[in-house]
Scaffold this active site. Structure first.
Site, PDB file in Angstrom:
ATOM      1  N   ASP A  63     -17.010 110.733  34.250  1.00  0.00           N
ATOM      2  CA  ASP A  63     -16.691 109.672  35.202  1.00  0.00           C
ATOM      3  C   ASP A  63     -15.226 109.763  35.614  1.00  0.00           C
ATOM      4  O   ASP A  63     -14.392 110.288  34.877  1.00  0.00           O
ATOM      5  CB  ASP A  63     -16.952 108.287  34.589  1.00  0.00           C
ATOM      6  CG  ASP A  63     -18.395 108.100  34.173  1.00  0.00           C
ATOM      7  OD1 ASP A  63     -19.275 108.226  35.040  1.00  0.00           O
ATOM      8  OD2 ASP A  63     -18.629 107.839  32.984  1.00  0.00           O
ATOM      9  N   ASP A  65     -12.375 107.106  36.871  1.00  0.00           N
ATOM     10  CA  ASP A  65     -12.020 105.701  37.075  1.00  0.00           C
ATOM     11  C   ASP A  65     -10.631 105.597  37.692  1.00  0.00           C
ATOM     12  O   ASP A  65      -9.749 106.410  37.422  1.00  0.00           O
ATOM     13  CB  ASP A  65     -12.040 104.945  35.744  1.00  0.00           C
ATOM     14  CG  ASP A  65     -13.430 104.901  35.125  1.00  0.00           C
ATOM     15  OD1 ASP A  65     -14.418 104.988  35.880  1.00  0.00           O
ATOM     16  OD2 ASP A  65     -13.524 104.787  33.888  1.00  0.00           O
ATOM     17  N   ASP A 142      -7.222 100.745  24.972  1.00  0.00           N
ATOM     18  CA  ASP A 142      -7.568 100.824  23.560  1.00  0.00           C
ATOM     19  C   ASP A 142      -6.845 101.947  22.821  1.00  0.00           C
ATOM     20  O   ASP A 142      -6.077 101.700  21.898  1.00  0.00           O
ATOM     21  CB  ASP A 142      -9.093 100.949  23.395  1.00  0.00           C
ATOM     22  CG  ASP A 142      -9.712 102.024  24.266  1.00  0.00           C
ATOM     23  OD1 ASP A 142      -8.969 102.807  24.900  1.00  0.00           O
ATOM     24  OD2 ASP A 142     -10.952 102.098  24.319  1.00  0.00           O
TER      25      ASP A 142
END
Length: 443
Positions: A63, A65, A142
């Site tokens: 992906d 982003d 994170d």
């Protein structure tokens, strides 16, 4: 080495284009289009997260982003093909056919006690829509290796958290206090396992220790969200490593309590061997580009508790089919409280289980009928795993393998031999049922 970092905004480390390996040629056309259009509209525009991480590691990202200072509503004004989603995190999805580029607005580090669109429950963040700067956004992520930004303005990589250093060292490190960050979002524990398995990284000790202690926090995560995380763990080509690490940290039992209970108390080796073979099979198919269905994966993960309960029901007098159907229903209902399984997967999963006893029925026309069942191939593959692990005799799997390869006459011969060898019915009765010398109808 400590995992806790000073979260005060610091001067970023800028890695110029000649000093990193990211090329626009390796970024998807649609992601590049989103980056440039946001830039042209006057907004900051960065590729961020796993896409940047994987490109730097020489991997092909799954992906791409985008992070920006534009609010979701402003992104929607720039792209007519945009939809706004999410309550916990308000996001913009820019659609290009089936391809979706996720665009997130920079998050703020504003304290949860201050006014704004943020909400926590028992330390877990349930909504966070307070926007900030790229510096704040980086420190809200994170892991350090996911806090790297590719700037479309000058093609540099921007590092606010020491992510490049950890990436080069192969270290997985949380930003901030590990206990606090895991409690904010317990799914981060599963992400730590997934990245460690996928990338082959070592989890920093201060970030690793809470994994042994905080697993019960996963019970507060919605089952539907855990379903998505389970797919990411087991359908990325590292299912076996993920399974082993989950059990090592005591997290597997939080996701599949009935299976963990069965594996922990089983006297024989075949149950754990069966799961391991299932994970290996999944990884091999993914490497070879073959399709993998979650139905088969969940059938493997839940088989041992289903099998044990079905055995108890059969011992109590239930027929094999009824016992399997009842066991499947009971285990599934318990499992849905932890990890949801949509019906489009749970129905074929249960069909795989329900067909297993029919492989033992090799007399008459039953083998032919089973061969034409829509779920035969998946159930047969499941049988092979059972044989490889030692749960059933290899002869049974070999018979069905050969049966599929033979033509009509040879199949009839195999069935006749099975009839003669089953010992359940006298031969005279079988001869009376045959009306002619013609071969059995393979339909």
């Amino acid at each position: 080495m400590k995992c806790i970092r000073n979260l005060k905004i610091a001067t970023p480390h800028i890695i110029p284009r000649p000093e990193h390996n990211i090329s626009r040629a390796n970024i998807s056309e649609h992601a590049t289009k989103v980056l440039y259009r946001l830039k042209a509209a006057g907004y900051q525009s960065y590729l961020v997260g796993g896409g940047v991480r994987d490109l730097l590691l020489g991997r092909e990202p799954k992906d791409f982003d985008v992070a920006t200072d534009a609010t979701p509503e402003q992104v929607k004004e720039v792209f007519r093909n945009c939809r706004l989603i999410g309550r916990r995190f308000r996001l913009a999805h820019v659609h290009f056919g089936r391809d979706i580029i996720e665009v997130a607005t920079f998050r703020s580090m504003q304290d949860a006690s201050e006014p704004g669109d943020r909400e926590t429950e028992n330390g877990m963040l349930v909504r966070d829509n307070i926007y900030g700067t790229i510096e704040e956004d980086a420190l809200r992520r994170d892991f350090t290796i996911n806090a790297l930004y590719y700037n479309i303005e000058d093609f540099s990589v921007v590092d606010y958290a020491g992510g490049m250093e950890d990436l080069q060292a192969g270290v997985l490190r949380l930003l901030g206090d590990p206990d606090t960050r895991y409690r904010e979002d317990p799914v981060r524990m599963l992400r730590a396992v997934r990245f460690a398995a996928k990338l082959g990284f070592v989890v920093n000790p201060a970030c690793e220790n809470p994994l042994f202690e905080l697993g019960s926090l996963l019970q507060s995560v919605p089952p539907a969200r855990l379903f998505e995380e389970v797919l990411k763990l087991f359908m990325a080509g590292v299912a076996l490593h993920s399974f082993e690490k989950l059990r090592h940290y005591g997290l597997f039992g939080q996701l599949f309590p009935e299976t963990e209970e069965a594996l922990a108390h089983e006297d024989h080796e075949f149950p754990i061997t069966f799961v391991i073979r299932g994970m290996q099979n999944t990884d091999s198919r993914i490497r070879e580009g073959k399709p993998v269905t979650p139905a088969f994966l969940f059938a493997v993960l839940l088989w041992e508790p289903v099998r044990l309960l079905a055995e108890r029901l059969r011992a109590a007098g239930e027929s094999p089919l009824v016992a399997m159907q009842q066991a499947g229903s009971d285990i599934l209902m318990t499992q849905l409280a932890r990890v949801s399984i949509p019906k489009r997967f749970s129905i074929p999963m249960r069909e795989i289980w329900n067909l297993q006893h029919r492989f033992e029925q090799r007399a008459g026309k039953r083998p032919y009928r089973l061969l034409t069942h829509p779920r035969f191939r998946a159930a047969y593959d499941f049988l092979l795993l059972r044989a490889e692990s030692g749960e059933v005799e290899q002869e049974l799997a070999d018979w069905w393998t050969l049966f599929q390869q033979q033509d009509g006459d040879e199949r009839n011969q195999m069935v006749r031999q099975a009839n003669n060898g089953d010992g359940d019915k006298p031969k005279r009765r079988r001869r009376r049922r045959r009306r002619s010398a013609k071969p059995a109808d393979p339909r």
